[in-house]
Design an enzyme around this catalytic site. Sequence first.
Site, short mmCIF file in Angstrom:
data_model
loop_
_atom_site.label_atom_id
_atom_site.label_comp_id
_atom_site.label_asym_id
_atom_site.label_seq_id
_atom_site.Cartn_x
_atom_site.Cartn_y
_atom_site.Cartn_z
N TRP A 1 0.84 -1.20 0.00
CA TRP A 1 0.00 0.00 0.00
C TRP A 1 0.87 1.24 0.00
O TRP A 1 1.85 1.33 0.74
CB TRP A 1 -0.91 0.02 1.23
CG TRP A 1 -1.78 1.24 1.28
CD1 TRP A 1 -1.53 2.41 1.93
CD2 TRP A 1 -3.04 1.42 0.61
NE1 TRP A 1 -2.54 3.30 1.72
CE2 TRP A 1 -3.48 2.73 0.91
CE3 TRP A 1 -3.83 0.60 -0.20
CZ2 TRP A 1 -4.68 3.23 0.43
CZ3 TRP A 1 -5.01 1.10 -0.70
CH2 TRP A 1 -5.43 2.40 -0.37
N ASP B 1 1.83 2.51 -21.01
CA ASP B 1 0.52 3.16 -20.88
C ASP B 1 0.69 4.41 -20.02
O ASP B 1 0.03 4.58 -19.00
CB ASP B 1 -0.48 2.19 -20.25
CG ASP B 1 -1.92 2.71 -20.32
OD1 ASP B 1 -2.18 3.62 -21.12
OD2 ASP B 1 -2.78 2.19 -19.57
#
Length: 282
Positions: free
Chosen positions: A89, A191
């Site tokens: 995280w 991307d």
Amino acid sequence: MSRLNHQWISQLPIKKITNVKPVSGGDINEAYQITTPDKKYFMKVQPNKTAKYFGHEINGLKALGKAIRAPKPLYNGQINGDAYLVLNWIDAGYQGSQSELGQLVAKMHSQTNDKFGFVDNHETGALNKTNNWDDNWSRFYVEQRLEPEIEACEKLGRWNKWRQQHMDNMISAFRKYYQNHEVVPSLCHGDLWSGNYMFDTEGHPLLIDPDAVYGDREYDLAMTTIFGGFNDEFYQAYQQTFPFDDGLQDRLQWYRFFYLCLHLILFGETYGGSVDSILGGF
């Protein structure tokens, strides 16, 4: 959220989970924050897929992580027919340095390979991208990027004779140019739009959700120019770290086409004008 009941969650290889809640970041996958007494995790879930669904992302994150800051893949598997990927995280910050981001991307592009391609392919609902190793960039780009797009457009009825004629002209110009210009295979994100970088709470940038490939670094740079989110500081810092080759602006159209045509496949003729605008130049 009903999918992730206690029985599902209990099969994760993480002990003492105290909370699981949906979070943003799940355009393609469901996304969750997992909390334990010691730490937090970010988890993606893709229903009705095998664990290998996340293989390309895992390999991309590992490749990026050797050079720059990127999330770390921690666990991957399948539970009750659903694929999952657990990452560390990262608390997001809202202010960060575009200059540092430019340096980060330039550092990634400085990682090179002897051939174009990647260790695996990437299959999506819209387009199956092969990444077979090739020592010729124009052949790789035309055969493993452009031609599959044209085929997908034809199947969807989003292609016509005018587009094909100008596409042939563009490919001819592309191949002719690279007969006399060498390209070094750089590690590319694949991307690189503004939704795929973030800043942590200390303002340091990192890249997320890669579609990694060793290719022309200008393939990545083209994507940064389509939807915004990268300012002059980004390009100046990149240029200072890894100078652009002369004539960059002329070549970016070849690569902008790929991303805009992909959007034509995904979202329809909303992007037809942008595709035609590029094709019309050839």
